[in-house]
Scaffold this active site. Structure first.
Site, PDB file in Angstrom:
ATOM      1  N   GLU A  59       0.814  -1.207   0.000  1.00 29.39           N
ATOM      2  CA  GLU A  59       0.000   0.000   0.000  1.00 29.39           C
ATOM      3  C   GLU A  59       0.852   1.264   0.000  1.00 29.39           C
ATOM      4  O   GLU A  59       1.955   1.285   0.526  1.00 29.39           O
ATOM      5  CB  GLU A  59      -0.944  -0.006   1.202  1.00 29.39           C
ATOM      6  CG  GLU A  59      -2.003  -1.069   1.027  1.00 29.39           C
ATOM      7  CD  GLU A  59      -3.101  -1.016   2.071  1.00 29.39           C
ATOM      8  OE1 GLU A  59      -4.229  -1.373   1.737  1.00 29.39           O
ATOM      9  OE2 GLU A  59      -2.825  -0.628   3.218  1.00 29.39           O
ATOM     10  N   CYS A 105       3.481   8.443   0.990  1.00 32.55           N
ATOM     11  CA  CYS A 105       4.052   7.485   1.937  1.00 32.55           C
ATOM     12  C   CYS A 105       4.222   6.155   1.201  1.00 32.55           C
ATOM     13  O   CYS A 105       3.249   5.554   0.747  1.00 32.55           O
ATOM     14  CB  CYS A 105       3.117   7.348   3.137  1.00 32.55           C
ATOM     15  SG  CYS A 105       3.676   6.136   4.332  1.00 32.55           S
ATOM     16  N   CYS A 123       6.625  -7.117   7.122  1.00 30.26           N
ATOM     17  CA  CYS A 123       7.737  -6.509   7.874  1.00 30.26           C
ATOM     18  C   CYS A 123       8.294  -7.541   8.837  1.00 30.26           C
ATOM     19  O   CYS A 123       7.566  -8.353   9.389  1.00 30.26           O
ATOM     20  CB  CYS A 123       7.262  -5.280   8.643  1.00 30.26           C
ATOM     21  SG  CYS A 123       8.638  -4.389   9.409  1.00 30.26           S
ATOM     22  N   CYS A 174       6.943  -4.644  15.572  1.00 26.86           N
ATOM     23  CA  CYS A 174       6.705  -3.648  16.623  1.00 26.86           C
ATOM     24  C   CYS A 174       5.298  -3.912  17.173  1.00 26.86           C
ATOM     25  O   CYS A 174       4.353  -4.097  16.400  1.00 26.86           O
ATOM     26  CB  CYS A 174       6.808  -2.232  16.056  1.00 26.86           C
ATOM     27  SG  CYS A 174       8.407  -1.908  15.289  1.00 26.86           S
ATOM     28  N   CYS A 184       2.038  -2.021  16.128  1.00 24.31           N
ATOM     29  CA  CYS A 184       1.833  -1.805  14.689  1.00 24.31           C
ATOM     30  C   CYS A 184       1.065  -2.964  14.073  1.00 24.31           C
ATOM     31  O   CYS A 184       1.518  -4.111  14.117  1.00 24.31           O
ATOM     32  CB  CYS A 184       3.195  -1.658  14.007  1.00 24.31           C
ATOM     33  SG  CYS A 184       3.093  -1.553  12.219  1.00 24.31           S
ATOM     34  N   CYS A 244      -1.309   5.564  10.210  1.00 24.34           N
ATOM     35  CA  CYS A 244      -0.040   4.923  10.567  1.00 24.34           C
ATOM     36  C   CYS A 244      -0.239   3.521  11.125  1.00 24.34           C
ATOM     37  O   CYS A 244      -1.048   3.327  12.023  1.00 24.34           O
ATOM     38  CB  CYS A 244       0.659   5.740  11.642  1.00 24.34           C
ATOM     39  SG  CYS A 244       1.773   6.919  10.968  1.00 24.34           S
TER      40      CYS A 244
HETATM   41  S1  SF4 Z   1       6.321   0.135  12.780  1.00 29.54           S
HETATM   42 FE1  SF4 Z   1       5.352  -1.599  11.714  1.00 29.54          FE
HETATM   43  S2  SF4 Z   1       6.034  -1.451   9.557  1.00 29.54           S
HETATM   44 FE2  SF4 Z   1       7.378  -0.091  10.808  1.00 29.54          FE
HETATM   45  S3  SF4 Z   1       9.172  -1.382  11.341  1.00 29.54           S
HETATM   46 FE3  SF4 Z   1       7.707  -1.621  13.058  1.00 29.54          FE
HETATM   47  S4  SF4 Z   1       6.469  -3.433  12.498  1.00 29.54           S
HETATM   48 FE4  SF4 Z   1       7.528  -2.772  10.641  1.00 29.54          FE
END
Ligand code: SF4
Length: 417
Positions: free
Chosen positions: A136, A151, A158, A162, A165, A389
Site C-alpha cells: 500500500e 508514503c 515486515c 513492533c 503496529c 499509521c
Molecule cells: S512500525 Fe510496523 S512497519 Fe514499521 S518497522 Fe515496526 S512493524 Fe515494521
C-alpha cells in the site's frame, strides 16, 4: 529476532574497530536482505521493465541492442520527466526505434487493485506487483497548502514486529525492487495527472516522499537507495533530497550508510525512552539499543537546524506517556537538531494498547516543546479508509478474505533480523 551481539559496533572504544565492525554488520544485513530479493523486473514474454534501472544499466541494455549511449538521456526524459508508458508517445524517437524498444522493453507500473479517497482527501492505493504480491501507498495532502506527501512501502510485510503496529503482524514476504518502489510514486502521480514533472518554481502536488509505509527501508537498503537516486535525478522526477524522509526503527549501521550516500532526511521510530520498554515495543532495540540509535542520530550527516531529525513517538496510555518519559526524551535528544512527532495510537483488534488521553498528550507535548523541540501531535489521516499509521496492508488482506477473494500468494516466512 536474534539476541544482541556481545560487542555491537558502536560499543567499541576504538574508532577504526568500530567502523570495521559496522562494515561486517552491513555485510550481514545485506546478505539477509538478499534472501528476500524481489523477482526480476521482466514480463513472462521476456520484455524487461525499464523503470528502476540506473542510468548506467539503461545505457548498457541500449548498447546491447545496438543503440548509441545518448539514447539514455532521451529515454530517461520520456520515462521520468514526461511519465510516458508507451514508446509510441516518444516523439523525439523515430518510429522504427520506438517499435524496436516496444518489442524488447516495457515501462511498467504496479497494477492498481484499489484506490480509495478519504473524507479528508487522503488517498490510499493498494498496488499489485507482477508476482501477485501487494503493498500500500498513501498520498497525504497538506491541510494548508496545495501539496502533500507520498508514503511509500519498501517491503511486503515486515520483519520487525513492533507491538503497536498492525502492519507488523504480517510476516515479511519479500523486499520490493527499485522498479516497484519508484513505481509506487509514479503510479500515484498518474492518479493525480502530475506529469510532466514540475520543474523549478512550478508547484508540485506530490511534493515529498516519506519512506514510512510497510517495511523497514534500511533492511532493503540497496533497492531503496537505487530508487531514491532515480527519484532525485534532476533530469527526471527531480525531487530534492531535502524532500525525502526515510523512517527507520534504528538499524544503526545502515543509518550511517544512508546518511553518507543519500543525504536524505531521517526519521527514527523511537517510541520509548528506556531499553526495557523499547525492547518490548520495538524489538529491534535488543540489537541496537537506544544509546546506539541516538549516537547514530548525532553523527547523521544530513541533520541540521534546517533539516531536523524527526523522532516518532506513539503515545500509549500508561505505557510510555508519563511526564517522566517526556523529560527523559528531552534529555536523550538534547543537542540534536530534532523535532518530535507525537502519534496518537490507532487501536486495532487484538492489540491491548489504548491511546493516551488528550490531556496526557498535551502535557507530554508541552514538556517537549518547552525544552525547545517542536512537538506536533499528528492527527490520524485517512482513518475511514484505514490509511493511518500502522494500519497498512493487513487490513486490506482481511477485507479481501471477508469478500471471499484469495490473498496474495504466501511467501517465505520471516527469518528474523
Ligand atoms: S512500525 Fe510496523 S512497519 Fe514499521 S518497522 Fe515496526 S512493524 Fe515494521
Amino acid at each position: 529476532m536474534s539476541a544482541a551481539p556481545a560487542t555491537s559496533p558502536s560499543r567499541s572504544r576504538d574508532g577504526t574497530a568500530a567502523s570495521l565492525l559496522n562494515d561486517e554488520e552491513r555485510t550481514r544485513i545485506r546478505a539477509k536482505s538478499a534472501q528476500f530479493a524481489p523477482p526480476p523486473a521482466a514480463l513472462p514474454d521476456g520484455r524487461r521493465d525499464l523503470v528502476g534501472l540506473s542510468r548506467e544499466e539503461l545505457t548498457d541494455i541500449l548498447v546491447e541492442i545496438g543503440e548509441k549511449p545518448f539514447r539514455t538521456k532521451q529515454l530517461w526524459h520520456w520515462i521520468y520527466h514526461q511519465g510516458a508508458t508507451d514508446f509510441s508517445r516518444m516523439s523525439s524517437i523515430a518510429r522504427p526505434l520506438q517499435e524496436k524498444l516496444a518489442e524488447r522493453f516495457v515501462i511498467g507500473r504496479p497494477g492498481v487493485v484499489t484506490e480509495q479517497t478519504s473524507q479528508d482527501s487522503t488517498r490510499k492505493f493498494l498496488f499489485r506487483f507482477r508476482d501477485g504480491q501487494e503493498a500500500e501507498t498513501v498520498y497525504i495532502p497538506d491541510r494548508q497548502e496545495d501539496r502533500g506527501a507520498v508514503c511509500i512501502s519498501s517491503q511486503v510485510g515486515c520483519t520487525l514486529s513492533c507491538t503497536f503496529c498492525h502492519t507488523g503482524t504480517q510476516a515479511l514476504v519479500r523486499n520490493l525492487g527499485a522498479a516497484e518502489i519508484v513505481g509506487q510514486f509514479m503510479a500515484a502521480r498518474d492518479s493525480y495527472g502530475e506529469w510532466p514533472s514540475p520543474k523549478g518554481e512550478t508547484p508540485r502536488l506530490l511534493s515529498t516522499i516519506v519512506l514510512m509505509g510497510m517495511g523497514e527501508p534500511l533492511y532493503n537498503y540497496d533497492n531503496v537507495a537505487k530508487a531514491m537516486r532515480i527519484i532525485m535525478d534532476g533530469e527526471g522526477i527531480g525531487l530534492s533530497r531535502r524532500r525525502i524522509t526515510l523512517s527507520t526503527s534504528g538499524v544503526v549501521p545502515m543509518m550511517d550508510q544512508c546518511g553518507a550516500e543519500l543525504g536524505i532526511n531521517l526519521a527514527v521510530s523511537l517510541h520509548a525512552v528506556r531499553d526495557d520498554l523499547r525492547d518490548e515495543i520495538v524489538p529491534l532495540n535488543r540489537k541496537y539499543p537506544i544509546r546506539e540509535v541516538i549516537a547514530a542520530c548525532r553523527r547523521y550527516p544530513a541533520a541540521s537546524n534546517a533539516r531536523r531529525i524527526t523522532f516518532e513517538y506513539i503515545m500509549l496510555r500508561g505505557i510510555n506517556d508519563s511526564e517522566a518519559d517526556a523529560r527523559e526524551l528531552v534529555r536523550l535528544i538534547s543537542g540534536i537538531p530534532a523535532k518530535v512527532n507525537l502519534i496518537p495510537f490507532n487501536p486495532w483488534p487484538g492489540s491491548s494498547y489504548r491511546p493516551s488521553t488528550r490531556e496526557q498528550l498535551d502535557r507530554f507535548a508541552k514538556i517537549v516543546m518547552d525544552a525547545g523541540f517542536a512537538s506536533p501531535i499528528r492527527m490520524p489521516r485517512g482513518r475511514d479508509i484505514l490509511a493511518a499509521c500502522g494500519q497498512l496492508r493487513t487490513e486490506s488482506q482481511r477485507l479481501r478474505r471477508a469478500a471471499g477473494q484469495p490473498d496474495a500468494a504466501p511467501g517465505p516466512q520471516d527469518a528474523g533480523s
